[in-house]
Design a protein around this motif. Structure first.
Motif, PDB file in Angstrom:
ATOM      1  N   VAL A 142       0.811  -1.220   0.000  1.00  0.00           N
ATOM      2  CA  VAL A 142       0.000   0.000   0.000  1.00  0.00           C
ATOM      3  C   VAL A 142       0.847   1.274   0.000  1.00  0.00           C
ATOM      4  CG1 VAL A 142      -2.052  -1.040   1.007  1.00  0.00           C
ATOM      5  CG2 VAL A 142      -0.253  -0.141   2.525  1.00  0.00           C
ATOM      6  N   GLY A 143       2.098   1.137   0.420  1.00  0.00           N
ATOM      7  CA  GLY A 143       2.937   2.335   0.461  1.00  0.00           C
ATOM      8  C   GLY A 143       4.390   2.017   0.146  1.00  0.00           C
ATOM      9  N   VAL A 144       5.036   2.919  -0.574  1.00  0.00           N
ATOM     10  CA  VAL A 144       6.473   2.771  -0.823  1.00  0.00           C
ATOM     11  C   VAL A 144       7.170   4.091  -0.517  1.00  0.00           C
ATOM     12  CG1 VAL A 144       6.377   0.931  -2.558  1.00  0.00           C
ATOM     13  CG2 VAL A 144       6.173   3.317  -3.294  1.00  0.00           C
ATOM     14  N   GLY A 145       8.404   3.996  -0.072  1.00  0.00           N
ATOM     15  CA  GLY A 145       9.186   5.201   0.186  1.00  0.00           C
ATOM     16  C   GLY A 145      10.620   4.981  -0.221  1.00  0.00           C
ATOM     17  N   GLU A 146      11.258   6.026  -0.687  1.00  0.00           N
ATOM     18  CA  GLU A 146      12.665   5.904  -1.075  1.00  0.00           C
ATOM     19  C   GLU A 146      13.354   7.248  -0.869  1.00  0.00           C
ATOM     20  OE1 GLU A 146      13.022   5.033  -5.309  1.00  0.00           O
ATOM     21  OE2 GLU A 146      11.121   6.036  -5.717  1.00  0.00           O
ATOM     22  N   THR A 147      14.635   7.179  -0.636  1.00  0.00           N
ATOM     23  CA  THR A 147      15.442   8.396  -0.522  1.00  0.00           C
ATOM     24  C   THR A 147      15.932   8.782  -1.905  1.00  0.00           C
ATOM     25  OG1 THR A 147      17.461   7.127  -0.286  1.00  0.00           O
ATOM     26  CG2 THR A 147      16.322   7.723   1.747  1.00  0.00           C
ATOM     27  N   GLU A 148      16.658   9.859  -1.967  1.00  0.00           N
ATOM     28  CA  GLU A 148      17.457  10.149  -3.150  1.00  0.00           C
ATOM     29  C   GLU A 148      18.500   9.057  -3.280  1.00  0.00           C
ATOM     30  OE1 GLU A 148      18.964  14.428  -4.275  1.00  0.00           O
ATOM     31  OE2 GLU A 148      19.176  14.062  -2.108  1.00  0.00           O
ATOM     32  N   TYR A 149      18.994   8.839  -4.489  1.00  0.00           N
ATOM     33  CA  TYR A 149      20.097   7.905  -4.673  1.00  0.00           C
ATOM     34  C   TYR A 149      21.315   8.695  -5.125  1.00  0.00           C
ATOM     35  CZ  TYR A 149      16.208   4.747  -4.426  1.00  0.00           C
ATOM     36  OH  TYR A 149      15.082   4.089  -3.993  1.00  0.00           O
ATOM     37  N   LEU A 150      22.358   8.618  -4.333  1.00  0.00           N
ATOM     38  CA  LEU A 150      23.563   9.402  -4.609  1.00  0.00           C
ATOM     39  C   LEU A 150      24.779   8.510  -4.502  1.00  0.00           C
ATOM     40  CD1 LEU A 150      22.677  12.420  -2.312  1.00  0.00           C
ATOM     41  CD2 LEU A 150      22.637  12.446  -4.809  1.00  0.00           C
ATOM     42  N   ARG A 151      25.816   8.886  -5.207  1.00  0.00           N
ATOM     43  CA  ARG A 151      27.068   8.158  -5.076  1.00  0.00           C
ATOM     44  C   ARG A 151      27.612   8.234  -3.659  1.00  0.00           C
ATOM     45  NH1 ARG A 151      29.933   5.629  -8.751  1.00  0.00           N
ATOM     46  NH2 ARG A 151      29.664   6.259 -10.888  1.00  0.00           N
ATOM     47  N   ASP A 152      27.468   9.415  -3.079  1.00  0.00           N
ATOM     48  CA  ASP A 152      28.006   9.623  -1.737  1.00  0.00           C
ATOM     49  C   ASP A 152      27.094  10.603  -1.029  1.00  0.00           C
ATOM     50  OD1 ASP A 152      29.446  10.110   0.537  1.00  0.00           O
ATOM     51  OD2 ASP A 152      31.032  11.238  -0.478  1.00  0.00           O
ATOM     52  N   SER A 153      26.193  10.073  -0.209  1.00  0.00           N
ATOM     53  CA  SER A 153      25.193  10.938   0.426  1.00  0.00           C
ATOM     54  C   SER A 153      25.773  11.637   1.642  1.00  0.00           C
ATOM     55  CB  SER A 153      23.995  10.100   0.865  1.00  0.00           C
ATOM     56  OG  SER A 153      24.376   9.210   1.899  1.00  0.00           O
ATOM     57  N   GLY A 154      26.833  11.077   2.211  1.00  0.00           N
ATOM     58  CA  GLY A 154      27.361  11.621   3.457  1.00  0.00           C
ATOM     59  C   GLY A 154      26.438  11.375   4.632  1.00  0.00           C
ATOM     60  N   ARG A 155      25.433  10.499   4.424  1.00  0.00           N
ATOM     61  CA  ARG A 155      24.462  10.246   5.501  1.00  0.00           C
ATOM     62  C   ARG A 155      24.619   8.821   6.033  1.00  0.00           C
ATOM     63  NH1 ARG A 155      18.886  11.403   2.885  1.00  0.00           N
ATOM     64  NH2 ARG A 155      18.103  11.612   5.015  1.00  0.00           N
ATOM     65  N   LYS A 156      24.175   8.638   7.270  1.00  0.00           N
ATOM     66  CA  LYS A 156      24.285   7.331   7.895  1.00  0.00           C
ATOM     67  C   LYS A 156      23.081   6.463   7.515  1.00  0.00           C
ATOM     68  CE  LYS A 156      26.998   8.589  11.940  1.00  0.00           C
ATOM     69  NZ  LYS A 156      28.210   8.278  11.182  1.00  0.00           N
ATOM     70  N   PRO A 157      23.257   5.131   7.597  1.00  0.00           N
ATOM     71  CA  PRO A 157      22.144   4.235   7.279  1.00  0.00           C
ATOM     72  C   PRO A 157      20.856   4.602   8.012  1.00  0.00           C
ATOM     73  CG  PRO A 157      24.152   2.964   7.577  1.00  0.00           C
ATOM     74  CD  PRO A 157      24.491   4.394   7.901  1.00  0.00           C
ATOM     75  N   ARG A 158      20.952   4.967   9.291  1.00  0.00           N
ATOM     76  CA  ARG A 158      19.736   5.252  10.061  1.00  0.00           C
ATOM     77  C   ARG A 158      18.987   6.462   9.513  1.00  0.00           C
ATOM     78  NH1 ARG A 158      21.478   5.581  15.890  1.00  0.00           N
ATOM     79  NH2 ARG A 158      19.573   6.736  16.300  1.00  0.00           N
ATOM     80  N   GLU A 159      19.728   7.470   9.077  1.00  0.00           N
ATOM     81  CA  GLU A 159      19.063   8.655   8.514  1.00  0.00           C
ATOM     82  C   GLU A 159      18.326   8.289   7.235  1.00  0.00           C
ATOM     83  OE1 GLU A 159      21.572  12.332   8.370  1.00  0.00           O
ATOM     84  OE2 GLU A 159      23.116  10.912   9.030  1.00  0.00           O
ATOM     85  N   LEU A 160      18.999   7.509   6.391  1.00  0.00           N
ATOM     86  CA  LEU A 160      18.397   7.110   5.117  1.00  0.00           C
ATOM     87  C   LEU A 160      17.161   6.249   5.355  1.00  0.00           C
ATOM     88  CD1 LEU A 160      21.751   6.267   3.294  1.00  0.00           C
ATOM     89  CD2 LEU A 160      20.240   8.177   2.719  1.00  0.00           C
TER      90      LEU A 160
END
Lengths: 405, 146
Positions: free
Chosen positions: A15-33
């Motif tokens: 019923v629902g899907v979510g996704e982040t941006e996809y980047l080569r290097d987001s500089g973000r941690k797994p938990r944030e994503l």
């Protein structure tokens, strides 16, 4: 067995899907994503964190951000969790566990989440590589015997194993290198085309066949553009009963077929031994056959297929293993345009691992849902009704068939 | 002894690992050894606790004496700097006539990429790295029939 499985057909729906941006290097941690993807998935189906009562971790999900930690951050109270995080088929296979949990009453609303942050760990294919690369690669290739018997000889990226398969494939089917390069190039160019239309992936510039030929050879005969794009990103999706799905704002995407196949092998055998089949994986066709029987459809009924594709040669071999053509005939199939958005079986409509991002098949799931809801914009497959997602490893494969009314 | 490959910068095998130690004992003595089931008489690779074919625990390491052949290969002219492994190199899977379907990973030496053919007969050469580690490598059999 299939008769029993049919009881699960169309009983649960995404019923629902979510996704982040996809980047080569987001500089973000797994938990944030992960938190971003989960919140977007909830928002997509207008459910609150409190509505979720079950969680299934994909690959990699709970290994990088535990169920409890996620629930604590987002505000979920769960009464069921299960893990599908042991290798790359898990994101596609998560439907099996979610469907069992929901139909058995263990949970009503199940959230699946997963992420990769290879990009941050491994900057770029061509540029500086951080120390963590060793750890990353040892996770790609199961440790143990491989560390002693393969790594000293320079097996520092899985692309080498697939290059070895490509050379053996040419030999077994009498295909010249020039011809194989054309076939693999057709796959790379087609998926880049889809990725550019999709626009959300890492690769945003068209790839001509000439660009492809001129791209650097990584492990002969594979070029850079035959390899997955290193990326950061996270995906999440929410599954509930078909009944409840009909009350959600989106068109329900029903889980209509599920299949699993396995060829047991030693933990070090992957990619370099005959166990399970050196070129072809019998468990790939077994998983698809089971899913088709459960859904009571044939390959011809599929509107599109999202197939695990970390290397172009891997996709070529999977098309043959899955029975979309005879063995050794995958080349003419991909060269004919059959796998393009307007072909008879559009494949990896968002660009796949080769050009969109590499989140272990998770974006393949998200894309299948978008396709079936008619939301894929420029890469929309016309009249998409039933889609297939397939992912696995050398020893196992999962197929999930999704459909809309 | 000739140094074909600079193993000093890359990862080295754990020759003390109990499951794989007999292999490295063999290479120190100039042999390639695989475990062989004493019940069903078949070699297997990689090492297992039970024979993967008949599940017998009755296993014994034995030297391979038959012709080695190139099963498949890849020419690698690129490296992840973090691994420190020298390039270019030709990574091969080697199959022995008496152990069909089992593939030993190694590097092919004394051969140009353009001269590699699948099925070509190979000779093993042993490169001593230190007292404990001797790495088997393969080179084309000289004067082979083309």
């Amino acid at each position: 067995m299939t008769t029993e499985l049919k009881r699960l057909r169309d009983k649960v729906a995404v019923v629902g899907v979510g996704e982040t941006e996809y980047l080569r290097d987001s500089g973000r941690k797994p938990r944030e994503l992960i938190i971003e993807a989960v919140q977007k998935a909830l928002d997509d189906c207008k459910l609150a964190p409190g509505d979720v009562d079950g969680m299934v971790g994909g690959f990699e999900g709970a290994q990088l951000f535990s169920y409890s930690d996620l629930a604590h951050n987002v505000g979920i109270k769960y009464r069921f969790h299960g893990d599908m995080g042991d290798y790359s088929g898990g994101n596609t296979g998560s439907f099996h566990l979610a469907a069992m949990a929901i139909t058995s009453g263990m949970a009503d609303v199940v959230l699946t989440y997963c992420t990769t942050t290879y990009g941050s760990l491994m900057k770029t294919l061509d540029g500086e590589v951080k120390e963590e690369t060793e750890e990353v690669t040892s996770r790609v290739v199961p440790a143990g015997m491989k560390d002693s018997f393969e790594a000293p000889y320079g097996s520092n990226m899985p692309g080498i194993f697939f290059a070895q398969m490509a050379n053996r494939y040419m030999y077994e089917y009498g295909i010249s290198k020039e011809q194989l390069v054309k076939y693999l190039g057709a796959i790379a160019v087609n998926q880049r085309h889809n990725a550019v239309l999709n626009g959300k992936g890492v690769m945003k510039k068209q790839l001509s066949y000439e660009d492809y030929i001129n791209s650097r050879i990584i492990a002969d005969p594979l070029r850079r553009d035959d390899c997955y794009v290193i990326s950061d990103g996270a995906c999440a999706w929410i599954i509930t009963s078909a009944e409840r799905a009909r009350d959600c704002p989106n068109v329900p995407v029903y889980v209509t077929g599920m299949g699993y196949g396995c060829t047991p092998m030693g933990s070090a055998d992957a990619l370099t031994q005959k166990a399970g089949g050196y070129l072809y994986k019998p468990h790939e066709s077994a998983s698809l056959e089971q899913a088709l029987r459960m859904a009571d459809i044939t390959r011809e009924d599929l509107s599109f297929a999202e197939i695990y594709d970390s290397y172009s040669i891997q996709l070529l071999l999977s098309l043959e293993s899955l029975g979309f053509c005879e063995k050794g005939e995958g080349g003419p199939l991909v060269e004919s345009g059959a796998i393009s958005l307007k072909g008879s079986l559009p494949v990896n409509t968002h660009g796949g691992h080769l050009s969109h991002s590499c989140i272990y098949g998770a974006t393949h799931v998200v894309e299948a849902v978008h396709q079936l809801r008619g939301e894929s914009k420029d890469c929309q497959v016309r009249d998409a009704k039933i889609g297939m997602v397939s992912a696995g490893t050398n020893w196992e494969n999962y197929v999930t068939l999704l459909r809309r009314d | 002894m000739k140094e074909y490959i600079d193993f000093s910068k890359g990862p080295l095998p754990d020759v003390g690992d109990s499951e794989g130690a007999p292999f490295w004992e063999g290479t120190r003595r100039g042999e390639i050894r695989f475990p062989k089931c004493q019940d069903c008489n078949q070699f297997h690779w990689y090492p297992c606790t039970l024979c993967p074919f008949c599940h017998s625990p009755n296993l014994k390491w034995q030297a391979l004496t038959s012709q080695a052949r190139l099963f498949t290969w890849s020419y690698v002219n690129w490296n992840l700097p973090a691994f420190g492994i020298r390039g270019p190199y030709i990574m091969v899977l080697v199959e022995f006539d008496e152990a069909p379907g089992l593939y030993l990973t190694s590097d092919l030496v004394e051969c140009r990429p353009e001269d590699v053919t699948i099925g070509m007969p190979l000779d093993v050469v042993f490169q001593r790295v230190n007292d404990k580690i001797t790495m088997p490598l393969f080179k084309p059999v000289k004067d082979r029939q083309s």
